[in-house]
Design a protein around this motif. Structure first.
Motif, PDB file in Angstrom:
ATOM      1  N   UNK A  68      52.599  34.622  38.717  1.00  0.00           N
ATOM      2  CA  UNK A  68      51.389  35.351  38.357  1.00  0.00           C
ATOM      3  C   UNK A  68      50.234  35.185  39.330  1.00  0.00           C
ATOM      4  N   UNK A  69      50.298  34.177  40.211  1.00  0.00           N
ATOM      5  CA  UNK A  69      49.176  33.922  41.114  1.00  0.00           C
ATOM      6  C   UNK A  69      48.785  35.120  41.977  1.00  0.00           C
ATOM      7  N   UNK A  70      49.719  35.878  42.550  1.00  0.00           N
ATOM      8  CA  UNK A  70      49.294  37.060  43.330  1.00  0.00           C
ATOM      9  C   UNK A  70      48.504  38.070  42.479  1.00  0.00           C
ATOM     10  N   UNK A  73      45.030  36.667  42.031  1.00  0.00           N
ATOM     11  CA  UNK A  73      44.262  36.845  43.270  1.00  0.00           C
ATOM     12  C   UNK A  73      43.788  38.291  43.418  1.00  0.00           C
ATOM     13  N   UNK A  74      44.600  39.222  42.955  1.00  0.00           N
ATOM     14  CA  UNK A  74      44.191  40.634  42.966  1.00  0.00           C
ATOM     15  C   UNK A  74      42.987  40.834  42.032  1.00  0.00           C
ATOM     16  N   UNK A  78      39.164  42.210  42.794  1.00  0.00           N
ATOM     17  CA  UNK A  78      38.614  43.332  42.029  1.00  0.00           C
ATOM     18  C   UNK A  78      37.353  42.948  41.256  1.00  0.00           C
ATOM     19  N   UNK A  79      37.245  41.681  40.871  1.00  0.00           N
ATOM     20  CA  UNK A  79      36.114  41.206  40.066  1.00  0.00           C
ATOM     21  C   UNK A  79      35.491  39.967  40.713  1.00  0.00           C
ATOM     22  N   UNK A  80      34.806  40.147  41.848  1.00  0.00           N
ATOM     23  CA  UNK A  80      34.278  38.997  42.597  1.00  0.00           C
ATOM     24  C   UNK A  80      33.171  38.221  41.865  1.00  0.00           C
ATOM     25  N   UNK A 105      44.748  28.381  45.611  1.00  0.00           N
ATOM     26  CA  UNK A 105      44.044  28.850  44.414  1.00  0.00           C
ATOM     27  C   UNK A 105      42.554  28.579  44.545  1.00  0.00           C
ATOM     28  N   UNK A 106      41.789  29.654  44.585  1.00  0.00           N
ATOM     29  CA  UNK A 106      40.347  29.560  44.747  1.00  0.00           C
ATOM     30  C   UNK A 106      39.700  29.748  43.386  1.00  0.00           C
ATOM     31  N   UNK A 107      38.828  28.810  43.028  1.00  0.00           N
ATOM     32  CA  UNK A 107      38.124  28.892  41.757  1.00  0.00           C
ATOM     33  C   UNK A 107      37.711  27.506  41.294  1.00  0.00           C
ATOM     34  N   UNK A 108      37.374  27.411  40.032  1.00  0.00           N
ATOM     35  CA  UNK A 108      37.025  26.135  39.410  1.00  0.00           C
ATOM     36  C   UNK A 108      38.317  25.519  38.886  1.00  0.00           C
ATOM     37  N   UNK A 109      38.520  24.228  39.156  1.00  0.00           N
ATOM     38  CA  UNK A 109      39.787  23.586  38.801  1.00  0.00           C
ATOM     39  C   UNK A 109      39.569  22.336  37.959  1.00  0.00           C
ATOM     40  N   UNK A 110      40.302  22.287  36.839  1.00  0.00           N
ATOM     41  CA  UNK A 110      40.284  21.111  35.970  1.00  0.00           C
ATOM     42  C   UNK A 110      41.681  20.890  35.414  1.00  0.00           C
TER      43      UNK A 110
END
Length: 163
Positions: A68-70, A73-74, A78-80, A105-110
């Motif tokens: 599901x990661x691709x 990322x899409x 689409x929603x920056x 994986x770019x984002x907040x990670x916990x």
């Protein structure tokens, strides 16, 4: 008899609706940050107050998550303006951290240190399958409680929905 029937209908209707906010117990669930700091779910959500949040519950060993990661990322392209919050149910912190790098994986990670089968958050969302996606609106309300495919039209609709 009519009273019992009416009561059953009320219980069924109220139980079938998805929750709009996290339980107190789920909000107080302790998460682990990339720097090994501890923070509650409530604090993480509060840091993003006023922003739409896409939550991806995943694990490094989950083939469906990786597949599901691709698509995720899409969605990011689409929603920056949406915050992408990745909550890992990995028991192993090194595996979790390696997977973030490996799949970029770019984002907040916990990390949810109790894993997929324990903890107040996983109980609240009735986590019986990953990957699992949720959308939180700008007011902190759960706009989309459950999706298992990042290309689900309900996700797109929730992310497009204005304040």
């Amino acid at each position: 008899m009519k009273k019992i029937f009416f009561l059953l209908i009320i219980v069924f209707v109220s139980c079938s609706e998805d929750p709009k906010e996290f339980s107190e117990e789920a909000n107080l669930e302790m998460l682990i940050g990339l720097d090994d700091s501890k923070i509650t779910l409530r604090e993480v959500l509060y840091q993003q107050k006023g922003k739409k949040i896409f939550i991806d519950v995943w694990a490094s060993w989950c083939k469906d998550c990786i597949a599901g990661f691709p698509k995720v990322k899409k969605l990011q392209k689409e929603f920056p303006d949406v915050v992408f919050l990745f909550l890992s149910v990995d028991i192993s912190n090194p595996s979790w951290k390696r997977a973030i790098e490996r799949y970029n994986l770019v984002g907040e990670h916990y990390n949810l240190p109790k894993g997929m089968n324990e903890g107040d958050f996983v109980d609240f969302v009735n986590l019986n399958w990953i990957s699992r996606y949720m959308v939180i609106d700008e007011k902190g309300q759960i706009q989309l409680f459950k999706a298992t495919d990042p290309s689900d039209k309900k996700i797109i609709k929730a992310l497009k929905h204005a304040k």
